[in-house]
Write a protein that holds these residues in place. Structure first.
Motif, PDB file in Angstrom:
ATOM      1  N   GLY A  70       0.869  -1.283   0.030  1.00 44.19           N
ATOM      2  CA  GLY A  70       0.003  -0.161   0.121  1.00 44.19           C
ATOM      3  C   GLY A  70       0.691   1.359   0.067  1.00 44.19           C
ATOM      4  N   ASN A  84       1.768   4.996   3.367  1.00 43.47           N
ATOM      5  CA  ASN A  84       0.909   4.027   3.117  1.00 43.47           C
ATOM      6  C   ASN A  84      -0.343   4.566   2.764  1.00 43.47           C
ATOM      7  N   ARG A  86      -3.445   3.773   3.145  1.00 41.62           N
ATOM      8  CA  ARG A  86      -4.330   2.949   4.002  1.00 41.62           C
ATOM      9  C   ARG A  86      -4.207   4.491   5.316  1.00 41.62           C
ATOM     10  N   GLU A  87      -3.188   5.279   5.413  1.00 45.27           N
ATOM     11  CA  GLU A  87      -3.228   6.243   6.407  1.00 45.27           C
ATOM     12  C   GLU A  87      -3.856   7.430   5.796  1.00 45.27           C
ATOM     13  N   THR A  95     -11.665   7.390   6.256  1.00 48.89           N
ATOM     14  CA  THR A  95     -11.495   6.250   5.957  1.00 48.89           C
ATOM     15  C   THR A  95     -11.109   6.150   4.356  1.00 48.89           C
ATOM     16  N   GLY A  97      -8.416   6.576   2.594  1.00 43.67           N
ATOM     17  CA  GLY A  97      -7.300   5.696   2.105  1.00 43.67           C
ATOM     18  C   GLY A  97      -7.404   4.230   1.950  1.00 43.67           C
ATOM     19  N   GLN A  98      -8.253   3.926   3.415  1.00 42.19           N
ATOM     20  CA  GLN A  98      -8.478   2.305   3.425  1.00 42.19           C
ATOM     21  C   GLN A  98      -9.498   1.935   2.193  1.00 42.19           C
ATOM     22  N   ARG A  99     -10.447   2.957   1.896  1.00 42.88           N
ATOM     23  CA  ARG A  99     -11.433   2.553   0.711  1.00 42.88           C
ATOM     24  C   ARG A  99     -10.796   2.640  -0.417  1.00 42.88           C
ATOM     25  N   TYR A 101      -7.615   1.647  -1.017  1.00 44.54           N
ATOM     26  CA  TYR A 101      -6.786   0.466  -1.024  1.00 44.54           C
ATOM     27  C   TYR A 101      -7.851  -0.808  -1.259  1.00 44.54           C
ATOM     28  N   ASP A 102      -8.857  -0.906  -0.399  1.00 43.78           N
ATOM     29  CA  ASP A 102      -9.790  -1.993  -0.697  1.00 43.78           C
ATOM     30  C   ASP A 102     -10.461  -1.967  -1.961  1.00 43.78           C
TER      31      ASP A 102
END
Length: 148
Positions: A70, A84, A86-87, A95, A97-99, A101-102
């Motif tokens: 990531g 990253n 996700r950060e 969220t 960054g996480q979204r 990535y996902d």
């Protein structure tokens, strides 16, 4: 905090210039996909070259992060390289960054997915709708965002 600052800074230099369209963003991502398939190392270098108008046009630019870790491998602001994805956090969307990535990890290679979020236009304080077109190519997740 550094990630949020870098995100805000990366769009702050645009001023009142015209913004890219959804069609232009998607076309830029498609060029980026072709470049990655041809030569990943050269493509990432081109994406990070601030003078490369093929992959940087007004508010449009290619961003990439490596998979599965990531970490950013391409971004408009060099401050985020190695950070990253996700950060990434936005004040109204912790969220994002996480979204992002996902969305890439959960999609078939080569398919283009979208991630919606709100972000202020340069010079403004109120967040407005923005969307990223993203795709997975080999061990890279890449995208291009535009204001809706």
């Amino acid at each position: 905090a550094l990630v949020t600052l870098a995100l805000l800074w990366s769009g702050a230099s645009l001023g009142a210039e015209q913004f890219g369209t959804a069609e232009e963003a998607r076309a830029m991502l498609e060029r980026a996909i072709a470049a990655l398939k041809a030569n990943e190392v050269a493509a990432l270098k081109e994406f990070n070259d601030e003078k490369n108008k093929q992959f940087r046009d007004r508010d449009l630019y290619v961003f990439c992060f490596s998979l599965p870790d990531g970490n950013f491998t391409a971004y408009q602001s060099p401050l985020l390289l190695g950070t990253n994805v996700r950060e990434l956090e936005l004040p109204d969307d912790p969220t994002i960054g996480q979204r992002a990535y996902d969305a890439i990890v959960g999609s078939p290679e080569g398919s283009i997915v979208t991630v919606d979020y709100n972000f202020p236009k340069p010079g403004a304080k109120k967040p407005v709708p923005k969307q990223s077109f993203e795709a997975r190519v080999g061990n890279q997740g890449c995208g291009v965002s535009y204001f809706k």
